[in-house]
Design an enzyme around this catalytic site. Structure first.
Site, PDB file in Angstrom:
ATOM      1  N   ARG A 173     129.331  15.282  -9.068  1.00  0.00           N
ATOM      2  CA  ARG A 173     129.849  13.972  -8.675  1.00  0.00           C
ATOM      3  C   ARG A 173     128.226  13.536  -7.428  1.00  0.00           C
ATOM      4  NH1 ARG A 173     135.083  16.548  -5.526  1.00  0.00           N
ATOM      5  NH2 ARG A 173     136.032  16.423  -7.346  1.00  0.00           N
ATOM      6  N   ARG A 246     141.452  38.509 -18.703  1.00  0.00           N
ATOM      7  CA  ARG A 246     140.768  39.374 -18.033  1.00  0.00           C
ATOM      8  C   ARG A 246     141.032  39.589 -17.102  1.00  0.00           C
ATOM      9  NH1 ARG A 246     136.315  40.720 -19.276  1.00  0.00           N
ATOM     10  NH2 ARG A 246     135.030  39.863 -17.322  1.00  0.00           N
ATOM     11  N   ARG A 277     133.561  36.414  -6.268  1.00  0.00           N
ATOM     12  CA  ARG A 277     133.270  36.050  -4.941  1.00  0.00           C
ATOM     13  C   ARG A 277     134.085  36.933  -3.609  1.00  0.00           C
ATOM     14  NH1 ARG A 277     137.924  31.397  -6.116  1.00  0.00           N
ATOM     15  NH2 ARG A 277     139.983  32.842  -6.734  1.00  0.00           N
ATOM     16  N   GLU A 303     136.451  40.383  -4.816  1.00  0.00           N
ATOM     17  CA  GLU A 303     137.438  39.975  -6.616  1.00  0.00           C
ATOM     18  C   GLU A 303     136.175  39.947  -7.285  1.00  0.00           C
ATOM     19  OE1 GLU A 303     138.636  36.356  -7.728  1.00  0.00           O
ATOM     20  OE2 GLU A 303     139.484  35.566  -5.691  1.00  0.00           O
ATOM     21  N   TYR A 351     147.003  29.478 -19.728  1.00  0.00           N
ATOM     22  CA  TYR A 351     145.852  29.755 -18.213  1.00  0.00           C
ATOM     23  C   TYR A 351     147.059  27.986 -17.387  1.00  0.00           C
ATOM     24  CZ  TYR A 351     143.814  28.983 -14.584  1.00  0.00           C
ATOM     25  OH  TYR A 351     143.448  28.859 -13.312  1.00  0.00           O
ATOM     26  N   ASP A 353     148.645  25.695 -13.957  1.00  0.00           N
ATOM     27  CA  ASP A 353     148.202  25.836 -12.729  1.00  0.00           C
ATOM     28  C   ASP A 353     149.649  25.920 -12.265  1.00  0.00           C
ATOM     29  OD1 ASP A 353     145.422  25.858 -11.928  1.00  0.00           O
ATOM     30  OD2 ASP A 353     145.367  23.267 -12.614  1.00  0.00           O
TER      31      ASP A 353
END
Length: 369
Positions: A173, A246, A277, A303, A351, A353
């Site tokens: 961006r 994973r 993270r 993590e 995967y 959301d």
């Protein structure tokens, strides 16, 4: 006798169960875990709603899904703005003008665009792997500091050995906008996700600590139809081989301090730091309790990404060619099961959301109820 046996008390199972009961059907929900809500389960620790299986931030562009989910929970105005930590240097995510200013000292969108363009030129022709793809999008500097180490920890493979399609588009961006998601609606359920799933399952019989695959015959006999949200390869006894995932391991600590890192998510993008993270859970709800008081303690989770092996919690499907082909073979078997519907992240090896999980469950419910 129930109309539906629903295997899994996660988001897909809970939404389907709610819709089935609303349509006048009877349901039994079973889950092998000792709690409902699957991977979006939140547990209260010292007034903090801890995301036990990792950070979950609800975001969607679908008004239909937003209207649906907000019937069952009030959402706060949380905006996902992660910070990247490269050996102690902090950068804004996703890549935006704050990132480019810190990286190169540029102060205008034109200056940032010129710098990216100059660095992209080292890749000629079609990118052959993830490293080349990333450099062709954002240049060498950002790749080395903010993409390479994090990605290699996440996937357990060198960027040169990963397919380009994994990061077909990195968000870039040329504005000072730290909002990670391009979504109309975004937030966290006030009081945590467990409460949301409790309300979805209100008045519905739920049996926890119940392993469907270990007791399939007697559970199947209780219902006319089964909605199965577990791993599709496990349902068929892995007869064609294992699908790959994973997995993620968490080290969670309660700290006697009000503020550890000042942000919900900090990504560690160098290769040497073993974790990917650190999540500081209280900042998902602005560090306050329900009465607006500051919380004196904090909970953090480190993590660690790892290769999945049987017995581990499967998180992210490895959507490469081999696994895609194997999933299609399992799906062909699933399509022959007249009594069983397969759904959700594990049942469809996808995967998803959270908004897509809800959408998928609503569409399936509309189709069959």
């Amino acid at each position: 006798m129930y109309d539906y046996l629903i295997v899994g008390a996660g988001l897909y199972g809970a939404v389907f169960a709610r819709e089935a009961v609303n349509a006048g059907k009877t349901c039994l929900v079973v889950d092998k875990r000792p709690h409902i809500a699957g991977n979006i389960y939140t547990q209260r620790v010292e007034g903090i709603n801890v995301h036990v299986y990792g950070a979950h931030i609800f975001h969607t562009n679908s008004k239909q899904v937003w209207d649906y989910v907000t019937q069952y929970a009030d959402f706060n105005r949380f905006t996902n703005s992660p910070v990247a930590n490269y050996k102690g240097e902090l950068y804004s995510m996703p890549f935006n003008m704050y990132t480019f200013n810190k990286m190169w000292g540029v102060v205008t969108p034109e200056g940032a665009a010129a710098k990216i363009e100059e660095q992209r030129r080292e890749i000629t022709g079609t990118p052959r792997n993830l490293e080349e793809q990333a450099i062709s999008l954002v240049g060498r500097d950002i790749f080395e500091k903010l993409v390479k180490g994090y990605t290699e920890k996440q996937w357990g493979r060198d960027c040169k050995d990963l397919p380009a399609f994994i990061i077909k588009r990195l968000p870039v961006r040329l504005t000072f906008d730290n909002n990670y998601f391009n979504a109309l609606y975004q937030g966290i359920p006030i009081g945590g996700y467990t409460g949301l799933v409790e309300r979805l399952l209100e008045g519905i019989e739920v049996r926890l600590n119940t392993d469907y695959l270990a007791d399939r015959a007697s559970l199947d006999a209780l219902a006319d139809k089964v909605v199965y949200t577990g791993p599709i390869d496990a349902y068929f006894g892995y007869r064609l081989g294992y699908l790959e995932y994973r997995s993620v391991r968490f080290e969670t600590e309660l700290l006697d301090m009000p503020n550890f890192q000042g942000n919900a998510a900090m990504n560690y993008t160098d290769r040497e730091t073993p974790w990917t993270r650190i999540i500081e859970h209280k900042w998902f709800e602005f560090g306050k309790d329900e009465n607006g008081n500051d919380l004196p303690k904090t909970v953090i989770s480190r993590e660690y990404s790892s290769e999945w092996k049987p017995g581990d919690e499967p998180y992210y499907p490895v959507n490469d060619e081999r696994n895609g082909t194997l999933y299609q073979q399992y799906k062909a078997l699933a399509d022959q099961e007249s009594k069983v519907l397969f759904g959700g992240r594990l049942g469809e090896y996808k995967y998803y959301d959270m908004d897509r999980v809800i959408e998928s469950a609503l569409n399936r419910a509309e189709e069959v109820l």
